[in-house]
Design a protein around this motif. Structure first.
Motif, PDB file in Angstrom:
ATOM      1  N   ILE A  99      -4.968   7.153   7.756  1.00  0.00           N
ATOM      2  CA  ILE A  99      -4.628   6.369   6.118  1.00  0.00           C
ATOM      3  C   ILE A  99      -3.484   6.808   5.412  1.00  0.00           C
ATOM      4  O   ILE A  99      -2.742   6.262   5.361  1.00  0.00           O
ATOM      5  N   VAL A 103      -0.153   5.071   4.567  1.00  0.00           N
ATOM      6  CA  VAL A 103       1.040   5.316   3.172  1.00  0.00           C
ATOM      7  C   VAL A 103       2.219   5.708   3.122  1.00  0.00           C
ATOM      8  O   VAL A 103       2.692   5.259   2.370  1.00  0.00           O
ATOM      9  N   ALA A 110      -0.320   1.155  -0.760  1.00  0.00           N
ATOM     10  CA  ALA A 110      -1.356   2.253  -1.167  1.00  0.00           C
ATOM     11  C   ALA A 110      -1.949   2.022  -2.012  1.00  0.00           C
ATOM     12  O   ALA A 110      -2.429   1.909  -2.841  1.00  0.00           O
ATOM     13  N   SER A 111      -0.271   0.840  -2.861  1.00  0.00           N
ATOM     14  CA  SER A 111      -0.412   0.863  -4.462  1.00  0.00           C
ATOM     15  C   SER A 111      -1.366  -0.437  -4.882  1.00  0.00           C
ATOM     16  O   SER A 111      -1.375  -0.698  -6.258  1.00  0.00           O
TER      17      SER A 111
END
Length: 118
Positions: A99, A103, A110-111
């Motif tokens: 992860i 990211v 990721a956002s």
């Protein structure tokens, strides 16, 4: 606290393989040990589901003269949680690292905040 409570309630059922191995090491036959463990697991599980206040799985095993382990020995097996989780810690760490890599390489992903489904 909720997870700890759940773990304490389910630990005996998750540890039946360890109980079986320890009982066999004490000299009881594998099939006999399996039958006794299975019998008492079902009995205590049904009592829990039906809300009855009967003996726990450990108490049932302890009171069965056919079973070679007593309550203290059984509880000692259950207290060794790190043995029971096997490779789970490494697997969780691996997922966290994957992860983190995603990211790092895809900060917009990721956002991302999805719209509500309903």
């Amino acid at each position: 606290a909720v997870i700890e409570k759940e773990l304490l309630e389910e630990l005996p059922y998750l540890s039946t393989t360890r109980l079986l191995m320890a009982a066999v090491q004490k000299g009881i036959g594998r099939e006999t040990a399996h039958e006794i463990i299975s019998e008492h697991a079902r009995k205590s599980s049904m009592s829990r589901r039906e809300g009855l206040d009967n003996k726990s799985f450990v108490e049932l095993l302890d009171s069965d003269d056919r079973f070679p382990l007593k309550e203290q020995e059984i509880n000692e097996l259950f207290s060794q949680r790190e043995i029971l989780i096997g490779n789970a810690s490494n697997q969780v760490q691996s997922v966290i690292e994957k992860i983190a890599e995603i990211v790092t390489h895809r900060p917009l992903a990721a956002s991302y905040k999805p719209e509500p489904l309903i």
